[in-house]
Design a protein around this motif. Structure first.
Motif, PDB file in Angstrom:
ATOM      1  N   UNK A 178     -18.501 -54.089 -25.520  1.00  0.00           N
ATOM      2  CA  UNK A 178     -17.710 -52.950 -25.042  1.00  0.00           C
ATOM      3  C   UNK A 178     -16.889 -52.434 -26.212  1.00  0.00           C
ATOM      4  N   UNK A 179     -17.168 -51.220 -26.651  1.00  0.00           N
ATOM      5  CA  UNK A 179     -16.431 -50.637 -27.775  1.00  0.00           C
ATOM      6  C   UNK A 179     -15.480 -49.567 -27.246  1.00  0.00           C
ATOM      7  N   UNK A 217     -11.404 -58.739 -24.394  1.00  0.00           N
ATOM      8  CA  UNK A 217     -11.272 -57.361 -23.919  1.00  0.00           C
ATOM      9  C   UNK A 217     -12.505 -56.539 -24.283  1.00  0.00           C
ATOM     10  N   UNK A 218     -13.056 -56.807 -25.465  1.00  0.00           N
ATOM     11  CA  UNK A 218     -14.220 -56.067 -25.929  1.00  0.00           C
ATOM     12  C   UNK A 218     -15.523 -56.661 -25.417  1.00  0.00           C
ATOM     13  N   UNK A 219     -15.455 -57.672 -24.571  1.00  0.00           N
ATOM     14  CA  UNK A 219     -16.653 -58.245 -23.960  1.00  0.00           C
ATOM     15  C   UNK A 219     -17.396 -59.242 -24.812  1.00  0.00           C
ATOM     16  N   UNK A 220     -16.880 -59.540 -26.011  1.00  0.00           N
ATOM     17  CA  UNK A 220     -17.581 -60.456 -26.894  1.00  0.00           C
ATOM     18  C   UNK A 220     -18.656 -59.747 -27.700  1.00  0.00           C
ATOM     19  N   UNK A 221     -19.370 -60.519 -28.510  1.00  0.00           N
ATOM     20  CA  UNK A 221     -20.401 -59.957 -29.384  1.00  0.00           C
ATOM     21  C   UNK A 221     -21.728 -59.811 -28.659  1.00  0.00           C
ATOM     22  N   UNK A 222     -22.535 -58.874 -29.134  1.00  0.00           N
ATOM     23  CA  UNK A 222     -23.893 -58.709 -28.627  1.00  0.00           C
ATOM     24  C   UNK A 222     -24.796 -59.740 -29.293  1.00  0.00           C
ATOM     25  N   UNK A 223     -25.389 -60.614 -28.482  1.00  0.00           N
ATOM     26  CA  UNK A 223     -26.190 -61.700 -29.034  1.00  0.00           C
ATOM     27  C   UNK A 223     -27.380 -61.201 -29.844  1.00  0.00           C
ATOM     28  N   UNK A 224     -27.966 -60.077 -29.438  1.00  0.00           N
ATOM     29  CA  UNK A 224     -29.184 -59.607 -30.086  1.00  0.00           C
ATOM     30  C   UNK A 224     -28.918 -58.654 -31.248  1.00  0.00           C
ATOM     31  N   UNK A 225     -27.637 -58.415 -31.589  1.00  0.00           N
ATOM     32  CA  UNK A 225     -27.324 -57.475 -32.665  1.00  0.00           C
ATOM     33  C   UNK A 225     -26.347 -58.015 -33.693  1.00  0.00           C
ATOM     34  N   UNK A 226     -25.322 -58.712 -33.234  1.00  0.00           N
ATOM     35  CA  UNK A 226     -24.188 -59.038 -34.096  1.00  0.00           C
ATOM     36  C   UNK A 226     -24.514 -60.146 -35.085  1.00  0.00           C
ATOM     37  N   UNK A 227     -23.900 -60.029 -36.253  1.00  0.00           N
ATOM     38  CA  UNK A 227     -23.881 -61.111 -37.228  1.00  0.00           C
ATOM     39  C   UNK A 227     -22.564 -61.845 -37.009  1.00  0.00           C
ATOM     40  N   UNK A 235      -4.700 -52.173 -34.961  1.00  0.00           N
ATOM     41  CA  UNK A 235      -5.746 -53.030 -35.517  1.00  0.00           C
ATOM     42  C   UNK A 235      -7.129 -52.524 -35.110  1.00  0.00           C
ATOM     43  N   UNK A 236      -8.105 -52.715 -36.003  1.00  0.00           N
ATOM     44  CA  UNK A 236      -9.478 -52.316 -35.728  1.00  0.00           C
ATOM     45  C   UNK A 236     -10.400 -53.509 -35.936  1.00  0.00           C
ATOM     46  N   UNK A 237     -11.207 -53.804 -34.927  1.00  0.00           N
ATOM     47  CA  UNK A 237     -12.201 -54.867 -35.015  1.00  0.00           C
ATOM     48  C   UNK A 237     -13.573 -54.240 -35.241  1.00  0.00           C
ATOM     49  N   UNK A 238     -14.322 -54.829 -36.174  1.00  0.00           N
ATOM     50  CA  UNK A 238     -15.677 -54.339 -36.433  1.00  0.00           C
ATOM     51  C   UNK A 238     -16.618 -55.526 -36.565  1.00  0.00           C
ATOM     52  N   UNK A 239     -17.683 -55.519 -35.771  1.00  0.00           N
ATOM     53  CA  UNK A 239     -18.706 -56.556 -35.828  1.00  0.00           C
ATOM     54  C   UNK A 239     -19.942 -55.964 -36.487  1.00  0.00           C
ATOM     55  N   UNK A 240     -20.327 -56.532 -37.624  1.00  0.00           N
ATOM     56  CA  UNK A 240     -21.481 -56.017 -38.358  1.00  0.00           C
ATOM     57  C   UNK A 240     -22.780 -56.461 -37.699  1.00  0.00           C
ATOM     58  N   UNK A 241     -23.805 -55.639 -37.891  1.00  0.00           N
ATOM     59  CA  UNK A 241     -25.142 -55.995 -37.399  1.00  0.00           C
ATOM     60  C   UNK A 241     -25.773 -57.062 -38.281  1.00  0.00           C
ATOM     61  N   UNK A 242     -26.633 -57.859 -37.688  1.00  0.00           N
ATOM     62  CA  UNK A 242     -27.465 -58.767 -38.475  1.00  0.00           C
ATOM     63  C   UNK A 242     -28.443 -57.948 -39.311  1.00  0.00           C
ATOM     64  N   UNK A 243     -28.814 -58.485 -40.464  1.00  0.00           N
ATOM     65  CA  UNK A 243     -29.670 -57.737 -41.374  1.00  0.00           C
ATOM     66  C   UNK A 243     -30.988 -57.327 -40.762  1.00  0.00           C
TER      67      UNK A 243
END
Length: 378
Positions: A256-257, A275-285, A344-352
């Motif tokens: 959730x962004x 609050x942001x729902x956690x990381x996306x298992x199939x995308x996040x690094x 504050x800003x949170x950013x989760x990068x994609x896996x390569x």
């Protein structure tokens, strides 16, 4: 060799401009402060401050006068105007006066509104012109009008309502409306209290005072701490209470962004992830999650009398980047202690492989087919 050519071509394209919804993990290590042109270091969460930055109590520039530019002596004019409502009470202490046949020595004549002609009509006294008169002057005239029917008359005139000398409170308050100015000489905080108080905390609310074509603003917390900001009100003043929400944002590979509100000092990094729902298992690094913060820097302005004693502070921002490695169990414990700060800003990068898969998908898409002809067309 020919069979490998398409893959080599794709690899070259991906090196130039691969499709992505944000910066890569490596880009954070090349971040430069746009103001100072200095490299912004990426700090591990273990080395980051756990508590949010504490604001200085006098974090205002000398040129920021806030509401003090609206200072006045207050409203002390009690002369009667059209539309004002008065209440008249008569007292007679004589033994043979107009109340001699009753047990009571007072008579409430009632409430009267000053009409468009500036007059009121009262029993026993008749029609009186009261425009621009003070309550004391009207009391004397009422006593003079009762001399023939009362031995020792006295009168009390009370202004119940002055619609022409009111002020308005709007915005983030519990009971917005128009309120009268009284002899108490109301101030800004009195007005907010009459409106039921601000709906949000003083640290998250601003008050704006509008007087004619002038306006001034200040945080409610500053008005509470500085008596010079709590100025007296004048007729037709407008007060607007606005909410200065404390929020953080989440982007990238979160479930959730968006922007999320929180109460300062009561949200940890772990709760922000929730609050942001956690990381996306199939995308996040999971090892490349970053928190970007504009840290507030206070530089004191020395006073003219004593350069060692700062009077106020200049406020500037210094960017900081913190890296969160979700694969490190120690980071999970630190996330429960790290306090979020406003902005504050949170950013989760994609896996390569995710970005590579996006690029590969582009070349796997089939060519668009022609649209079907409209019914009845040749």
């Amino acid at each position: 060799m020919r069979k490998l050519a398409p893959f080599v071509f794709i690899a070259l394209l991906s090196a130039c401009a691969r499709p992505s919804d944000g910066p890569s993990a490596g880009a954070f290590y090349n971040t430069v402060d746009p103001n100072t042109k200095e490299r912004v270091p990426v700090v591990r969460l273990a080395d980051a401050p756990m508590a949010p930055p504490v604001a200085q109590p006098l974090s205002y520039a000398p040129t920021d006068q806030g509401l003090s530019v609206m200072r006045s002596g207050g409203y002390a004019d009690n002369r009667l105007r059209r539309g004002d409502v008065i209440e008249v009470t008569i007292l007679d202490t004589g033994e043979e006066g107009m109340f001699s046949s009753t047990q009571a020595k007072t008579l409430n004549l009632g409430r009267f509104t000053v009409d468009s002609a500036g007059t009121v009509t009262m029993p026993f006294i008749g029609r009186q012109r009261v425009l621009e008169s003070s309550p004391e002057a009207l009391q004397s005239r009422i006593v003079s009008g009762l001399k023939g029917s009362a031995v020792n008359p006295q009168a009390v005139v009370t202004i119940v309502d002055k619609p022409t000398s009111g002020f308005v409170v709007n915005g983030d308050v519990r009971a917005a409306g128009r309120f009268p100015l009284t002899a108490r000489r109301e101030r800004v905080l009195d007005a907010i209290a009459l409106a039921g108080g601000a709906s949000s905390a003083p640290t998250a609310a601003n008050v704006t005072l509008i007087r004619g074509n002038k306006r001034a603003s200040a945080p409610i917390e500053r008005v509470m701490n500085d008596n010079n900001q709590n100025v007296y009100l004048l007729p037709d003043d407008q007060i607007y209470v606005g909410k200065d929400s404390t929020t953080f944002t989440a982007f990238g590979a979160f479930k959730s962004v968006g922007e999320f509100e929180f109460e300062p000092g009561k949200l940890t990094l772990a709760q922000a992830f929730g609050r942001a729902g956690g990381l996306l298992d199939d995308r996040a690094n999971a090892s490349q999650v970053y928190l970007l913060r504009n840290q507030t820097v206070y530089k004191p302005y020395p006073t003219a009398s004593d350069a060692k004693t700062p009077s106020t502070y200049s406020v500037s921002n210094k960017p900081a980047v913190y890296r969160i490695d979700m694969k490190d169990i120690a980071n999970l414990a630190l996330m429960q202690r790290f306090q979020m700060a406003k902005g504050d800003m949170l950013y989760a990068a994609n896996a390569g492989m995710v970005d590579f898969a996006k690029l590969f998908t582009i070349y796997q898409k089939s060519a668009p087919s022609a649209a079907a002809p409209l019914p009845g067309s040749n």
